[in-house]
Enzyme design. Structure first.
Site, PDB file in Angstrom:
ATOM      1  N   ASP A   1      45.326   0.381  39.499  1.00  0.00           N
ATOM      2  CA  ASP A   1      43.893   0.254  39.237  1.00  0.00           C
ATOM      3  C   ASP A   1      43.191   1.541  39.658  1.00  0.00           C
ATOM      4  O   ASP A   1      43.333   1.972  40.799  1.00  0.00           O
ATOM      5  CB  ASP A   1      43.368  -0.917  40.097  1.00  0.00           C
ATOM      6  CG  ASP A   1      42.309  -1.723  39.387  1.00  0.00           C
ATOM      7  OD1 ASP A   1      41.404  -1.109  38.812  1.00  0.00           O
ATOM      8  OD2 ASP A   1      42.395  -2.966  39.433  1.00  0.00           O
TER       9      ASP A   1
ATOM     10  N   ASP B   1      38.726   0.694  36.139  1.00  0.00           N
ATOM     11  CA  ASP B   1      37.669  -0.215  36.552  1.00  0.00           C
ATOM     12  C   ASP B   1      36.332   0.195  35.916  1.00  0.00           C
ATOM     13  O   ASP B   1      35.991   1.381  35.898  1.00  0.00           O
ATOM     14  CB  ASP B   1      37.569  -0.141  38.091  1.00  0.00           C
ATOM     15  CG  ASP B   1      36.726  -1.233  38.680  1.00  0.00           C
ATOM     16  OD1 ASP B   1      37.036  -2.413  38.434  1.00  0.00           O
ATOM     17  OD2 ASP B   1      35.758  -0.916  39.404  1.00  0.00           O
TER      18      ASP B   1
ATOM     19  N   GLU C   1      38.630  -1.457  31.613  1.00  0.00           N
ATOM     20  CA  GLU C   1      37.801  -2.652  31.789  1.00  0.00           C
ATOM     21  C   GLU C   1      36.407  -2.277  31.298  1.00  0.00           C
ATOM     22  O   GLU C   1      35.676  -1.541  31.965  1.00  0.00           O
ATOM     23  CB  GLU C   1      37.718  -3.076  33.259  1.00  0.00           C
ATOM     24  CG  GLU C   1      36.891  -4.352  33.408  1.00  0.00           C
ATOM     25  CD  GLU C   1      36.257  -4.542  34.789  1.00  0.00           C
ATOM     26  OE1 GLU C   1      35.928  -5.687  35.118  1.00  0.00           O
ATOM     27  OE2 GLU C   1      36.074  -3.566  35.529  1.00  0.00           O
TER      28      GLU C   1
ATOM     29  N   HIS D   1      41.012 -11.658  38.153  1.00  0.00           N
ATOM     30  CA  HIS D   1      40.576 -11.848  39.540  1.00  0.00           C
ATOM     31  C   HIS D   1      39.064 -11.966  39.709  1.00  0.00           C
ATOM     32  O   HIS D   1      38.582 -12.108  40.826  1.00  0.00           O
ATOM     33  CB  HIS D   1      41.112 -10.702  40.408  1.00  0.00           C
ATOM     34  CG  HIS D   1      40.487  -9.378  40.049  1.00  0.00           C
ATOM     35  ND1 HIS D   1      40.815  -8.686  38.901  1.00  0.00           N
ATOM     36  CD2 HIS D   1      39.532  -8.648  40.659  1.00  0.00           C
ATOM     37  CE1 HIS D   1      40.095  -7.591  38.831  1.00  0.00           C
ATOM     38  NE2 HIS D   1      39.304  -7.538  39.896  1.00  0.00           N
ATOM     39  N   ASP D   2      38.323 -11.863  38.599  1.00  0.00           N
ATOM     40  CA  ASP D   2      36.863 -11.947  38.685  1.00  0.00           C
ATOM     41  C   ASP D   2      36.290 -13.216  38.068  1.00  0.00           C
ATOM     42  O   ASP D   2      35.081 -13.420  38.106  1.00  0.00           O
ATOM     43  CB  ASP D   2      36.229 -10.746  37.949  1.00  0.00           C
ATOM     44  CG  ASP D   2      36.453  -9.433  38.661  1.00  0.00           C
ATOM     45  OD1 ASP D   2      36.498  -9.430  39.906  1.00  0.00           O
ATOM     46  OD2 ASP D   2      36.594  -8.404  37.970  1.00  0.00           O
TER      47      ASP D   2
HETATM   48  C1  GLC Z   1      35.419  -4.641  38.495  1.00  0.00           C
HETATM   49  C2  GLC Z   1      36.444  -5.366  39.341  1.00  0.00           C
HETATM   50  C3  GLC Z   1      35.730  -6.213  40.351  1.00  0.00           C
HETATM   51  C4  GLC Z   1      34.903  -5.308  41.242  1.00  0.00           C
HETATM   52  C5  GLC Z   1      33.982  -4.435  40.417  1.00  0.00           C
HETATM   53  C6  GLC Z   1      33.444  -3.294  41.228  1.00  0.00           C
HETATM   54  O1  GLC Z   1      34.683  -5.483  37.711  1.00  0.00           O
HETATM   55  O2  GLC Z   1      37.296  -6.099  38.518  1.00  0.00           O
HETATM   56  O3  GLC Z   1      36.611  -6.988  41.104  1.00  0.00           O
HETATM   57  O4  GLC Z   1      34.138  -6.077  42.126  1.00  0.00           O
HETATM   58  O5  GLC Z   1      34.639  -3.834  39.320  1.00  0.00           O
HETATM   59  O6  GLC Z   1      34.439  -2.341  41.450  1.00  0.00           O
END
Ligand code: GLC
Length: 538
Positions: free
Chosen positions: A108, A210, A269, A331-332
């Site tokens: 990541d 990310d 993402e 995970h979110d």
């Molecule tokens: C992304 C991650 C999340 C995190 C956010 C800030 O959305 O998946 O878990 O809190 O970025 O880095």
């Protein structure tokens, strides 16, 4: 395969990915938190042994040094491993062991922001004259007020935080502890590219980027227009703090750098509900990221037509060159088995979802534990660890902890996850829902996933083949054809718990099914689908 022995498709088009939240996978030192050695220890579950699930790649959430204000998404050193998770040596070992089992390893990269404890930020904050001042986004404010109306989505307040010492605001669009870096600054950019090369040289197979669509912000820091869509938490259209054209330049540069290495993958993402916006980060001529997530499936209710709408739109926006990702959990977000829970029908629904995910055209991303139908944990308010706090949509759950509870390996204390006290409570159902037991239960969800993955590997039609929809959700049924060369596979999914008529001229032998025996002859012009039946015909 071509005559040179190299597949004409990049590996990631045929691969099935598996996301690991390292805190929760396997603890080996008894501190209650999962670690890198734990992942290595459990690789056989993923691939390389007779009981393996059969996945091809893992994406590991951040394991870098961090004060853990957002559990690793707040980094203080991009080129090291947090002691909590082990050492760089452990990571190298993990890479070697994973590669032995034909598992690629994607890590990541959190390049939009650092921790407020990163030495770069400390320097930047120390003085307006600091050589690193411009590595972050500082603003003197407007008429004594904050620069604009942008919001920090974790803290749910203004994204501007005042620094008493230098009398300016810094920008942080998640929590106060995650200041945004300034991608317009070349030195910052070079420092980030140095990080990228460091990990590629070490042998990782790619990156999950990310919030990649947040990198650039509007130069004039204009106010975002207000809106009631698409995210009910924030009430604004992210017109000026996300999806800025400059980000595409960054992605192109990154792609060029990564292309100097062999067989690496970039997965973005893109935090946006619009398929077109997501697809734009692949570049107009395949010159940005290789794949991006589209989270539309994660907000779909249990209805065949809705899934069809999402996927059809996704394919349309990706066009001929773009490649889809398919995912239902991460995970979110609350685990999909919980989103689609319906008493005794829950497991059948999970199997229908699994067959859909593993047979649509695109690269599936599974989330640890979904292969055993792990549920969202029940976290009391007093046990809450996640900074997001109480979340009321789409399910009333506390923070993101429910989807991050420890992996359920067996029925013993702490589910075989840890000998210490797990950082989050282990779901009590681990006594009956765990990897060990499900391996020996013929009809378990785990064996269902294993078989789906095995079949997928044997039939290219299911990964890189064409897709054609014959039923797009009418009567709550999806029926589609996957084909490559002479190989044709039909997939029929009934989202309804009652039998449904298919009435399409589709015949074949069962390749795999929730309700039918392998090899059974089926003619869908005459036969119905049983309630929540998922069947593949060849
Ligand atoms: C992304 C991650 C999340 C995190 C956010 C800030 O959305 O998946 O878990 O809190 O970025 O880095």
């Amino acid at each position: 395969m071509s005559s040179s022995g190299k597949d004409k498709y990049p590996w990631w088009k045929k691969a099935v990915f598996y996301e690991i939240y390292p805190r929760s996978f396997q603890d080996t030192n008894g501190n209650g938190v999962g670690d890198l050695k734990g992942i290595t220890q459990r690789l056989d579950h993923l691939n390389g042994s007779k009981d393996s699930l059969g996945i091809d790649a893992i994406w590991i959430c951040p394991f870098f040094p961090s004060p853990m204000k957002d559990f690793g998404y707040d980094i203080t050193d991009y080129k090291a491993v947090d002691k909590l998770f082990g050492s760089l040596k452990d990571l190298k070992e993990l890479l070697t062991e994973a590669h032995k089992r034909n598992i690629k390893v994607v890590i990541d990269l959190v390049l939009n922001h650092t921790s407020d404890q990163h030495s770069w930020f400390k320097e930047s904050k120390s003085s307006k004259k600091s050589p690193k001042r411009d590595w972050y986004i500082w603003h003197k404010g407007r008429n004594g007020k904050k620069p604009n109306n942008w919001i920090a989505s974790i803290d749910l307040r203004s994204a501007w935080f005042y620094d008493e010492k230098t009398k300016e605001f810094y920008l942080s669009t998640f929590s106060k502890h995650q200041p945004e870096v300034n991608w317009r600054n070349n030195e910052l950019k070079e420092a980030m590219w140095d990080v990228v090369r460091f990990w590629l040289d070490l042998g990782v197979d790619g990156f999950r980027l990310d919030v990649v669509n947040f990198y650039y912000k509007d130069k004039e820091f204009k106010d975002n227009p207000l809106s009631f869509e698409p995210n009910p938490r924030l009430f604004q259209k992210h017109k000026y703090d996300r999806n800025q054209p400059g980000t595409h330049k960054v992605c192109k540069e990154l792609r060029k750098m990564v292309d100097k290495y062999e067989d690496k993958v970039l997965i973005g993402e893109v935090f946006d509900a619009r398929a077109g916006q997501c697809a734009s980060f692949l570049g107009k001529s395949d010159d940005e990221l290789h794949m991006v997530f589209n989270f539309h499936f994660l907000i779909r209710p249990w209805k065949a037509a809705g899934f069809h709408d999402s996927i059809a739109k996704w394919y349309r926006k990706l066009g001929d060159t773009g490649w889809a990702t398919i995912t239902l959990s991460n995970h979110d977000q609350p685990r999909h088995i919980g989103r689609y829970k319906k008493g005794k029908l829950t497991e059948l629904r999970a199997k229908v979802a699994a067959m859909m995910m593993l047979t649509l055209r695109g690269t599936p991303f599974l989330y640890y534990g979904e292969e055993i139908g792990m549920m969202n944990g029940t976290i009391k308010k007093s046990q809450l660890k996640d900074p997001v706090g109480i979340r009321t949509w789409p399910l009333k759950l506390f923070g993101r902890d429910p989807e991050r509870t420890p992996m359920q390996w067996d029925g013993t204390k702490n589910a075989g996850f840890s000998k210490g006290t797990p950082w989050l409570p282990v779901n009590p159902d681990h006594k009956t829902r765990n990897v060990k037991d499900q391996l020996s239960e013929k009809d378990s969800i785990l064996n269902f996933y294993r078989e789906l993955l095995r079949i997928r590997r044997e039939h290219d039609a299911l990964s890189v083949g064409r897709i054609e929809f014959l039923k797009k959700g009418e009567d709550d049924v999806l029926l589609y054809k996957r084909s490559i060369g002479k190989e044709v596979v039909h997939i029929a999914l009934n989202f309804h718990h009652r039998p449904r008529i298919v009435a399409k001229k589709v015949k074949g032998k069962v390749l795999f099914s929730t309700h039918r025996k392998k090899g059974e002859k089926v003619d869908f012009s005459k036969e119905e689908l049983k309630g929540l039946e998922a069947t593949m015909l060849i």
